[in-house]
Design a protein around this motif. Structure first.
Motif, PDB file in Angstrom:
ATOM      1  N   GLY A   1     -58.546 -33.343  -3.047  1.00 39.94           N
ATOM      2  CA  GLY A   1     -57.466 -32.684  -2.472  1.00 39.94           C
ATOM      3  C   GLY A   1     -56.701 -31.654  -3.639  1.00 39.94           C
ATOM      4  O   GLY A   1     -55.395 -31.549  -3.320  1.00 39.94           O
TER       5      GLY A   1
ATOM      6  N   GLY B   1     -54.763 -27.294  -3.633  1.00 38.30           N
ATOM      7  CA  GLY B   1     -53.476 -26.434  -3.515  1.00 38.30           C
ATOM      8  C   GLY B   1     -53.341 -26.422  -2.137  1.00 38.30           C
ATOM      9  O   GLY B   1     -53.985 -27.121  -1.422  1.00 38.30           O
ATOM     10  N   PRO B   2     -52.144 -26.018  -1.666  1.00 35.88           N
ATOM     11  CA  PRO B   2     -51.774 -25.829  -0.375  1.00 35.88           C
ATOM     12  C   PRO B   2     -52.681 -25.263   0.812  1.00 35.88           C
ATOM     13  O   PRO B   2     -52.663 -25.644   1.883  1.00 35.88           O
ATOM     14  CB  PRO B   2     -50.392 -25.323  -0.377  1.00 35.88           C
ATOM     15  CG  PRO B   2     -50.237 -25.064  -1.908  1.00 35.88           C
ATOM     16  CD  PRO B   2     -51.373 -25.064  -2.551  1.00 35.88           C
TER      17      PRO B   2
ATOM     18  N   PRO C   1     -56.552 -24.887   0.766  1.00 37.22           N
ATOM     19  CA  PRO C   1     -57.749 -25.417   0.217  1.00 37.22           C
ATOM     20  C   PRO C   1     -59.021 -24.500   0.913  1.00 37.22           C
ATOM     21  O   PRO C   1     -59.641 -24.187   0.176  1.00 37.22           O
ATOM     22  CB  PRO C   1     -57.823 -26.771   0.708  1.00 37.22           C
ATOM     23  CG  PRO C   1     -57.121 -26.956   1.659  1.00 37.22           C
ATOM     24  CD  PRO C   1     -55.970 -26.200   1.403  1.00 37.22           C
ATOM     25  N   VAL C   2     -58.681 -24.033   1.982  1.00 40.19           N
ATOM     26  CA  VAL C   2     -59.705 -23.202   2.764  1.00 40.19           C
ATOM     27  C   VAL C   2     -59.874 -21.830   1.973  1.00 40.19           C
ATOM     28  O   VAL C   2     -61.023 -21.451   1.489  1.00 40.19           O
ATOM     29  CB  VAL C   2     -59.631 -23.099   4.125  1.00 40.19           C
ATOM     30  CG1 VAL C   2     -60.634 -22.284   4.820  1.00 40.19           C
ATOM     31  CG2 VAL C   2     -59.453 -24.373   4.520  1.00 40.19           C
TER      32      VAL C   2
ATOM     33  N   ILE D   1     -65.678 -23.972   7.939  1.00 39.88           N
ATOM     34  CA  ILE D   1     -64.386 -24.684   7.793  1.00 39.88           C
ATOM     35  C   ILE D   1     -63.378 -23.859   8.369  1.00 39.88           C
ATOM     36  O   ILE D   1     -62.227 -24.123   8.845  1.00 39.88           O
ATOM     37  CB  ILE D   1     -64.483 -24.858   6.197  1.00 39.88           C
ATOM     38  CG1 ILE D   1     -65.440 -25.745   5.731  1.00 39.88           C
ATOM     39  CG2 ILE D   1     -63.132 -25.537   6.096  1.00 39.88           C
ATOM     40  CD1 ILE D   1     -65.769 -26.289   4.546  1.00 39.88           C
TER      41      ILE D   1
ATOM     42  N   ALA E   1     -46.117 -27.873  -0.332  1.00 36.79           N
ATOM     43  CA  ALA E   1     -46.633 -26.482   0.205  1.00 36.79           C
ATOM     44  C   ALA E   1     -45.793 -25.437   0.265  1.00 36.79           C
ATOM     45  O   ALA E   1     -45.978 -24.416  -0.064  1.00 36.79           O
ATOM     46  CB  ALA E   1     -47.844 -26.988   1.429  1.00 36.79           C
TER      47      ALA E   1
ATOM     48  N   HIS F   1     -44.484 -23.886  -2.898  1.00 42.09           N
ATOM     49  CA  HIS F   1     -45.416 -23.490  -3.842  1.00 42.09           C
ATOM     50  C   HIS F   1     -46.604 -22.550  -3.243  1.00 42.09           C
ATOM     51  O   HIS F   1     -47.642 -22.609  -3.880  1.00 42.09           O
ATOM     52  CB  HIS F   1     -46.073 -24.929  -4.458  1.00 42.09           C
ATOM     53  CG  HIS F   1     -45.209 -25.467  -5.106  1.00 42.09           C
ATOM     54  ND1 HIS F   1     -44.222 -26.406  -4.833  1.00 42.09           N
ATOM     55  CD2 HIS F   1     -45.095 -25.479  -6.691  1.00 42.09           C
ATOM     56  CE1 HIS F   1     -43.578 -26.781  -5.813  1.00 42.09           C
ATOM     57  NE2 HIS F   1     -44.027 -26.260  -6.807  1.00 42.09           N
ATOM     58  N   TYR F   2     -46.503 -22.253  -2.223  1.00 41.96           N
ATOM     59  CA  TYR F   2     -47.428 -21.397  -1.514  1.00 41.96           C
ATOM     60  C   TYR F   2     -46.518 -19.995  -0.825  1.00 41.96           C
ATOM     61  O   TYR F   2     -46.054 -20.064   0.301  1.00 41.96           O
ATOM     62  CB  TYR F   2     -48.304 -21.854  -0.375  1.00 41.96           C
ATOM     63  CG  TYR F   2     -49.399 -21.146   0.072  1.00 41.96           C
ATOM     64  CD1 TYR F   2     -50.569 -21.137  -0.743  1.00 41.96           C
ATOM     65  CD2 TYR F   2     -49.276 -20.516   1.401  1.00 41.96           C
ATOM     66  CE1 TYR F   2     -51.477 -20.341  -0.113  1.00 41.96           C
ATOM     67  CE2 TYR F   2     -50.392 -19.630   1.773  1.00 41.96           C
ATOM     68  CZ  TYR F   2     -51.579 -19.636   1.071  1.00 41.96           C
ATOM     69  OH  TYR F   2     -52.771 -19.024   1.586  1.00 41.96           O
TER      70      TYR F   2
ATOM     71  N   ILE G   1     -51.152 -23.918   7.599  1.00 45.10           N
ATOM     72  CA  ILE G   1     -51.261 -24.710   6.198  1.00 45.10           C
ATOM     73  C   ILE G   1     -50.341 -26.182   6.596  1.00 45.10           C
ATOM     74  O   ILE G   1     -49.017 -25.949   6.723  1.00 45.10           O
ATOM     75  CB  ILE G   1     -50.500 -23.613   5.439  1.00 45.10           C
ATOM     76  CG1 ILE G   1     -51.758 -22.747   4.912  1.00 45.10           C
ATOM     77  CG2 ILE G   1     -50.339 -24.687   4.025  1.00 45.10           C
ATOM     78  CD1 ILE G   1     -51.289 -21.752   4.053  1.00 45.10           C
TER      79      ILE G   1
ATOM     80  N   GLY H   1     -50.608 -28.907   4.092  1.00 47.40           N
ATOM     81  CA  GLY H   1     -50.263 -29.440   2.685  1.00 47.40           C
ATOM     82  C   GLY H   1     -51.273 -30.174   2.215  1.00 47.40           C
ATOM     83  O   GLY H   1     -52.242 -30.593   2.868  1.00 47.40           O
ATOM     84  N   ALA H   2     -50.916 -30.697   1.089  1.00 48.25           N
ATOM     85  CA  ALA H   2     -52.185 -31.357   0.407  1.00 48.25           C
ATOM     86  C   ALA H   2     -52.249 -32.832   1.134  1.00 48.25           C
ATOM     87  O   ALA H   2     -51.491 -33.193   1.726  1.00 48.25           O
ATOM     88  CB  ALA H   2     -51.853 -31.631  -1.090  1.00 48.25           C
TER      89      ALA H   2
ATOM     90  N   LEU I   1     -59.838 -30.464   5.612  1.00 43.52           N
ATOM     91  CA  LEU I   1     -60.167 -29.010   5.537  1.00 43.52           C
ATOM     92  C   LEU I   1     -60.325 -28.401   6.656  1.00 43.52           C
ATOM     93  O   LEU I   1     -60.484 -27.061   7.002  1.00 43.52           O
ATOM     94  CB  LEU I   1     -61.339 -28.800   4.563  1.00 43.52           C
ATOM     95  CG  LEU I   1     -61.373 -29.298   3.088  1.00 43.52           C
ATOM     96  CD1 LEU I   1     -62.893 -29.030   2.344  1.00 43.52           C
ATOM     97  CD2 LEU I   1     -60.582 -28.349   2.481  1.00 43.52           C
TER      98      LEU I   1
ATOM     99  N   ASN J   1     -57.910 -26.718  10.733  1.00 43.48           N
ATOM    100  CA  ASN J   1     -56.656 -26.093  10.718  1.00 43.48           C
ATOM    101  C   ASN J   1     -56.484 -24.741  11.386  1.00 43.48           C
ATOM    102  O   ASN J   1     -55.316 -24.231  11.400  1.00 43.48           O
ATOM    103  CB  ASN J   1     -56.722 -25.624   9.012  1.00 43.48           C
ATOM    104  CG  ASN J   1     -56.715 -26.973   8.209  1.00 43.48           C
ATOM    105  OD1 ASN J   1     -55.812 -27.923   8.766  1.00 43.48           O
ATOM    106  ND2 ASN J   1     -57.388 -27.074   7.273  1.00 43.48           N
TER     107      ASN J   1
END
Lengths: 216, 325
Positions: free
Chosen positions: A26, A29-30, A32-33, A91, B77, B80-81, B288, B290-291, B295, B298
């Motif tokens: 994980g 980062g915010p 990942p994709v 994904i 997130a 930081h994004y 998005i 967050g951590a 995967l 989304n």
């Protein structure tokens, strides 16, 4: 030389292993994709350029045996392009994967990227020793297709970047410049110069003896 | 520089004591914010930068009036994004490079077609407005989205105080430009300073808010401290950050992204799944969260007007939204 193939094989797998490691931890980062997409795409381009760098490197260093790595690098480039596409399709788009067809038709950057993948398929399929022998001269003609692939890859990257963003355009620019350098090296300058000389001599001869039509 | 006092206070603007007390809390939070310490040596800067990310808690008068079914993006997130090109163009640049930025003291110039204009201290601008939390969807033009609990108040409530004239057809906003504190300004990515604008009815719409915080805390620098616009039915780039100027204009104002690439970024920039960006589809978006989130799964469908069609579609009745994208 044969001993160095397994380490190179492992080295080429390393970016994927690191990516998988980061994904499972994980730590991508915010978004990942996007990270998966960018990193797999970057490695696909790097390996394509590495494949194209083998011949110049061979000539420059005089180490003819370097050609033995070319197929492995090329196949790994294809592997990373496949991974890149799979990440996007499975994904990123996920349940909306049919959007791909719409994107291929409408969005130039997707068209270019998809075309690059398509071009690599026959090359990967004919990469075996047996296919080389079977195709003979045609094998080399077919494999000239490879020159179009990094070009499409660079366009795919450049067209994806938000316009106006000069900084974000640097990465595709660097890839493009590397590709251009590798291609310029391949231009048979000496032969071109020779050809030009012949051409000039030809024109000169032509002026000396005007055509019958001109004489009239 | 002439610092003018706010307009004469009308009875409707007299602040209830409870609200006044909350204002004290806001100011205290802003003042105690470690941001005030920024700029004392490299170590202190990065420390302040990090601490700033934590934000100072805000007292929120009202919650729950605006909520979204989906869970909010996590704080890390959301902070930081970011797209805040004045601090760099990578998503993590704003969090990394905004430690030097000082959102205090702050003042905003009010200009143009209004009875009351001038430069006002931020505290004076905020004073009459009780803060409320609103959870909004945030859809970026790059086809990703978040769910963010903002803390702010309706922009219209502030604008009315300046009594815009009948000539005020649009509202233009400008972001601060401080090359010493904003390293991204060294690159000609956009025609700085960042500018945005709204039609007056859009600006006055109750969904349009000015925000001073998110997640119950003051805005971190990378999110547009100390004052930013949020227009939830428009693409994120309309939500101008660190506002220093608000002008009422008769003509449609020049906006930064529209100027940079007019065929890609319209003035209206309403979220519209049916109108693609020339280079990518706007039909779906990647949420998005967050951590720690998976995967897969989304991607979600993008909604017309980002899901706020019921409230805002009437603003554009009769308009060709393909032409006015």
């Amino acid at each position: 030389m044969a001993w160095s193939k397994p380490p190179l094989f492992a080295l080429c797998l390393l970016p994927l292993a690191l990516l998988a490691w980061d994904a499972t931890r994980g730590s991508l980062g915010p978004d990942p994709v996007a990270q998966l997409e960018h990193r797999s795409g970057d490695w696909a381009l790097r390996l394509l350029l590495a494949t194209l760098a083998v011949t110049p490197l061979r000539r420059l260093t005089g180490v003819a045996k370097l050609v033995r790595y070319r197929r492995m690098l090329g196949l790994f480039a294809f592997f990373y392009v496949c991974a890149h596409l799979a990440i996007y399709l499975l994904i990123d788009l996920g349940g909306y994967w049919t959007q791909l067809f719409d994107e291929i038709a409408k969005k130039p950057y997707i068209t270019a990227g998809f075309a690059a993948w398509l071009l690599l398929i026959p090359l990967a399929a004919t990469s075996t020793q047996r296919m080389m022998k079977r195709l003979g001269r045609r094998w080399q003609q077919l494999h000239r297709l490879v020159y179009a692939v990094p070009l499409l890859g660079v366009l795919h990257y450049a067209w994806m970047v938000k316009s106006g963003n000069v900084i974000a355009h640097r990465a595709p620019l660097y890839y493009g410049a590397s590709f251009a350098a590798l291609m310029l090296w391949r231009v048979p300058w000496a032969r071109l110069r020779g050809g030009l000389r012949t051409l000039r001599a030809g024109t000169a001869a032509a002026t000396r003896c005007p055509t019958p039509a001109a004489r009239r | 520089m002439l610092i003018r006092r706010p307009p004469d206070i009308r009875s409707s603007e007299i602040t209830a004591e409870s609200v006044y007390r909350r204002r004290r809390a806001v100011l205290k939070a802003l003042a105690l914010s470690p941001l005030a310490l920024a700029g004392c040596g490299r170590g202190a800067e990065s420390q302040a930068g990090q601490a700033a990310n934590a934000g100072a808690p805000l007292e929120v008068a009202r919650r729950g009036a605006y909520v979204v079914g989906d869970p909010p993006t996590d704080y890390d997130a959301a902070t930081h994004y970011n797209n805040y090109y004045e601090f760099g163009t990578a998503k993590d640049d704003p969090a990394k490079n905004s430690g030097r930025f000082r959102p205090q003291p702050w003042s905003v110039e009010i200009a143009g077609e209004a009875e009351v204009t001038g430069r006002f201290a931020l505290e004076d601008l905020l004073r009459p407005h009780p803060l409320e939390e609103r959870v909004y969807r945030m859809r970026c033009v790059e086809a990703w989205s978040m769910v963010i609990p903002w803390v702010g108040f309706p922009l219209g409530d502030l604008l009315k105080r300046f009594r815009p004239t009948s000539k005020a057809k649009y509202v233009a906003f400008t972001t601060v430009a401080r090359p010493d504190e904003m390293p991204g300004l060294a690159y000609p990515v956009l025609d700085w300073p960042y500018r945005e604008g709204l039609r007056i009815d859009e600006a006055m719409h109750p969904l349009t808010i000015l925000t001073v915080g998110l997640f119950g805390r003051t805005l971190p620098n990378q999110n547009g401290a100390p004052l930013r616009l949020v227009v939830p039915w428009k693409y994120g780039f309309k939500g101008i950050k660190s506002i220093v100027r608000i002008a009422f204009t008769e003509r449609q104002p020049v906006t930064a992204w529209n100027r940079a690439a007019p065929d890609e970024y319209g003035f209206y920039a309403n979220v519209n799944p049916a109108v693609d960006h020339p280079r990518w589809s706007q039909a779906t978006e990647r949420r998005i969260t967050g951590a720690g989130f998976g995967l897969f799964g989304n991607r979600i469908a993008t909604l017309p007007f980002n899901g706020y069609a019921e409230q805002v579609a009437s603003l554009y009745a009769g308009m060709d939204l393909r032409r006015y994208y």
